[in-house]
Design a protein around this motif. Structure first.
Motif, short mmCIF file in Angstrom:
data_model
loop_
_atom_site.label_atom_id
_atom_site.label_comp_id
_atom_site.label_asym_id
_atom_site.label_seq_id
_atom_site.Cartn_x
_atom_site.Cartn_y
_atom_site.Cartn_z
N ARG A 79 0.88 -1.35 0.02
CA ARG A 79 0.04 0.08 -0.06
C ARG A 79 0.66 1.27 0.08
O ARG A 79 0.50 2.26 -0.44
N ARG A 80 2.00 1.15 0.60
CA ARG A 80 2.94 2.40 0.76
C ARG A 80 3.96 2.36 -0.33
O ARG A 80 4.59 3.42 -0.76
N VAL A 81 4.35 1.34 -0.88
CA VAL A 81 5.55 1.22 -1.95
C VAL A 81 4.99 0.25 -3.19
O VAL A 81 4.51 -0.73 -3.07
N GLN A 82 5.06 0.99 -4.17
CA GLN A 82 4.61 0.59 -5.60
C GLN A 82 5.69 0.62 -6.59
O GLN A 82 6.51 1.47 -6.66
N MET A 83 5.65 -0.36 -7.43
CA MET A 83 6.71 -0.59 -8.26
C MET A 83 6.06 -0.22 -9.73
O MET A 83 5.00 -1.16 -9.96
N VAL A 84 6.95 0.20 -10.66
CA VAL A 84 6.37 0.16 -11.89
C VAL A 84 7.64 -0.36 -12.78
O VAL A 84 8.85 -0.07 -12.86
N PHE A 85 7.38 -1.67 -13.44
CA PHE A 85 8.56 -2.14 -14.15
C PHE A 85 9.01 -1.52 -15.56
O PHE A 85 7.98 -0.96 -16.07
N GLN A 86 9.94 -2.14 -15.85
CA GLN A 86 10.66 -1.42 -17.07
C GLN A 86 9.76 -1.96 -18.55
O GLN A 86 9.81 -1.39 -19.33
N ASP A 87 9.18 -3.08 -18.18
CA ASP A 87 8.58 -3.73 -19.42
C ASP A 87 7.16 -3.52 -19.53
O ASP A 87 6.33 -4.38 -18.72
N PRO A 88 6.34 -2.63 -20.10
CA PRO A 88 5.12 -2.53 -20.16
C PRO A 88 4.22 -3.63 -20.78
O PRO A 88 3.09 -3.70 -20.68
#
Ligand SMILES: Nc1ncnc2c1ncn2[C@@H]1O[C@H](COP(=O)(O)OP(=O)(O)O)[C@@H](O)[C@H]1O
Ligand SMILES: Nc1ncnc2c1ncn2[C@@H]1O[C@H](COP(=O)(O)OP(=O)(O)O)[C@@H](O)[C@H]1O
Ligand SMILES: [Mg+2]
Ligand SMILES: [Mg+2]
Lengths: 253, 277
Positions: A79-88
């Motif tokens: 809920r506090r830490v989210q990740m956006v990956f390099q590969d859409p």
């Protein structure tokens, strides 16, 4: 100031191979911190270790001063830490609609108010509500990455781990996504750790950065120092030279 | 000199529940033994243009062209078998996403070896040596280790380079490289461009280089096609890119963050409806 995220002497190994070798970084609350370095240097592994997605064998990760378990992360963490990956492409299920993709994190975290949040998230990432019922396989790369960012933002995290979030995008979309990321960071006082192979992007987005090579941090410096060429490592200098573009060797000979 | 590839009035569209999506709307160009760049924002139809040439247009799409000719072969009417054999040997494409083009259940090395052995009659031993040499050529350190890894065990950048190695080992005459280096860090990116450059200069390969990075394209390609909404809005010599006429091209050049320029927020494109007309 207390670090929002601190990694101390972190080690990650795959069999005998050290993907992270005694790595330490600390990132202040509200700061945007950059990670650069060649492919395979361990940048993604560092983000994944923070997110509990890599086998940490040694060292410690702390969130707001509290040490986290080596592997396990609870729902409250995400809920506090989210990740956006390099590969859409890999990070979104191709057979789901944008609506489903945005509903999912809300359902996991028991967030009400889905309707309003979905419309706001789509608007925030510059996609109109007409995209809401498209399937992700019908979207182009830039559109998918916006959805991935919307998915991370929709539950209003404090910290975003951004792994090359714009490296698959063309320049016009990159500018919009970078502006978007800066805007939401300011509005929501977010903390970023951002990986990019583009020094122009990293110095634009981050105050400080760490240069990684072979699983180690080889240099820490401010973006100002990098831009001004106040660099101590030859490795970092090479990255700088390379960022100036392609030089045809035959033309020189 | 006859061009190696002639594309005339290429159109690709997708029927969907909500109507027809016209991905490519009348694209025409020719290619010789040169480096042709295709730039444009996401969704402008770059990949679908490349895929149409390669014969990888999805089955449910509609495709037409008044001409789609590779070295005397009409690609649209050629039998599937002819297309497949062209695709296997003379025309190759490096796809934007290596995860889709590498087989997840086969080691990287075996995939490269199998590609090589379907084109050339070489022994196991030699195939392995050449595969490792090719991995080294795309700057994969520790190529012997990577040879035995599966695609999910390597980083995105390394997967991309393994994919490039697999495409190059067949020695194609026409290479369509769809964002081949966007997942790579700058130093490796330039190494890969150096390899492609050599293939064009020494072997006379024709290269279509699809990229969103205008600065990179202008330093690497001979000619650049700028696409917007499925059409070509400008074609320009790479060295003249800084003097581009079309406001779309100018806007693309302007919106990139560069070292030492402090622009917050970055300028963005002010899209005009007439660009898509
Ligand atoms: N699941 C895995 N199994 C084996 N090796 C891995 C795995 N994940 C990453 N690695 C290795 O760790 C190294 C660092 O990878 P990564 O952190 O993805 O690099 P990058 O800096 O490009 O993001 C690479 O050499 C990669 O092959
Ligand atoms: N399978 C598909 N179904 C429907 N539309 C598609 C499909 N594949 C691509 N498109 C659409 O075609 C257009 C062009 O896509 P593409 O050639 O991949 O763009 P680019 O490579 O320039 O980013 C986009 O609007 C995209 O949404
Ligand atoms: Mg990575
Ligand atoms: Mg594409």
């Amino acid at each position: 100031m207390r670090a929002a995220i601190a990694a101390e002497n972190l080690t990650v190994s795959y069999d005998d191979f050290l993907a992270l070798d005694d790595v330490s970084i600390d990132v202040a609350s509200g700061e945007s911190f950059g990670l650069v370095g060649e492919s395979g240097s361990g940048k993604s592994t560092l983000l994944r270790a923070i997110a509990g997605l890599a086998p940490v064998s040694d060292g410690r990760i702390a969130l707001d001063g509290e040490t986290l378990d080596a592997r396990y992360r609870d729902k409250a963490f995400y809920r506090r830490v989210q990740m956006v990956f390099q590969d859409p492409y890999g990070s979104l299920h191709p057979r789901q609609t944008v609506d489903r993709l945005l509903q999912e994190p809300l359902a996991i975290h028991g967030v009400r108010d889905a309707e309003r949040r979905i419309l706001r998230a789509l608007d925030e990432v510059g996609l109109g509500s007409s995209f809401r019922f498209r399937y992700s396989h019908q979207l182009s790369g830039g559109q998918r990455q916006r959805i991935a960012i919307a998915r991370a933002l929709i539950i209003e995290p404090e910290i975003m781990l951004l792994d090359e979030p714009t490296s698959a995008l063309d320049a016009s979309v990159q500018a919009e996504v970078l502006n978007l990321l800066e805007q939401v960071r300011r509005d929501r006082k977010l903390t970023y750790i951002m990986v990019s192979h583009d020094l122009g992007v990293v110095t634009h987005m981050c105050e400080r950065l760490a240069v990684m090579k072979s699983g180690k941090v080889v240099e820490r410096l401010s973006s100002g120092d990098l831009v001004a060429g106040r660099i101590s490592e030859a490795y970092t200098k090479n990255l700088m030279v390379a960022s100036k573009g392609f030089v045809r060797k035959a033309a020189l000979a | 000199m006859n061009p190696m590839l002639t594309v005339d009035d290429l159109r690709v569209s997708f029927p969907t529940r909500t109507g027809l999506i016209e991905a490519v709307r009348g694209v025409s160009f020719t290619l010789g033994r040169e480096r042709l760049g295709i730039v444009g924002e996401s969704g402008s139809g770059k990949s679908q243009t490349g895929r149409a040439i390669m014969g990888l247009t999805p089955a449910h799409a509609r495709i037409s062209a008044s001409k789609l000719n590779f070295d005397g072969t009409d690609l649209l009417t050629a039998p599937a078998k002819v297309r497949r054999s062209l695709r296997g040997s003379r025309i190759a494409m490096i796809l934007q996403d290596p995860k889709y083009s590498l087989n997840p259940v086969m080691s990287i090395g075996r995939q490269i070896v199998e590609t090589l052995r379907t084109h050339e009659n070489v022994g196991k031993r030699e195939a392995r040596d050449r595969a490792i040499a090719m991995l080294e050529a795309v700057q994969i350190r520790d190529a012997g280790r990577v040879f035995d890894l599966h695609p999910h065990e390597v980083s995105g950048g390394m997967g991309q380079r393994a994919m490039i190695a697999m495409m190059l080992i067949a020695g194609p005459e026409l290479l369509i490289a769809d964002e081949p280096t966007s997942a790579l860090d700058v130093t490796v990116q330039l190494d890969v461009l150096g390899i492609l450059d050599k293939l064009v200069a020494e072997r006379g390969m024709g290269l279509i280089f699809i990229s969103h990075d205008l600065r990179l394209v202008s330093s690497f390609c001979d000619r650049v096609i700028v696409m917007y909404a499925g059409r070509i809005v400008e074609e320009i010599a790479a060295v003249d890119l800084a003097n581009a006429k079309h406001p779309y091209t100018q806007g693309l050049l302007n919106c990139m963050p560069t070292l030492g320029t402090d622009r917050h927020p970055l300028p963005v494109l002010d899209r005009k409806p007439e660009w898509a007309a």
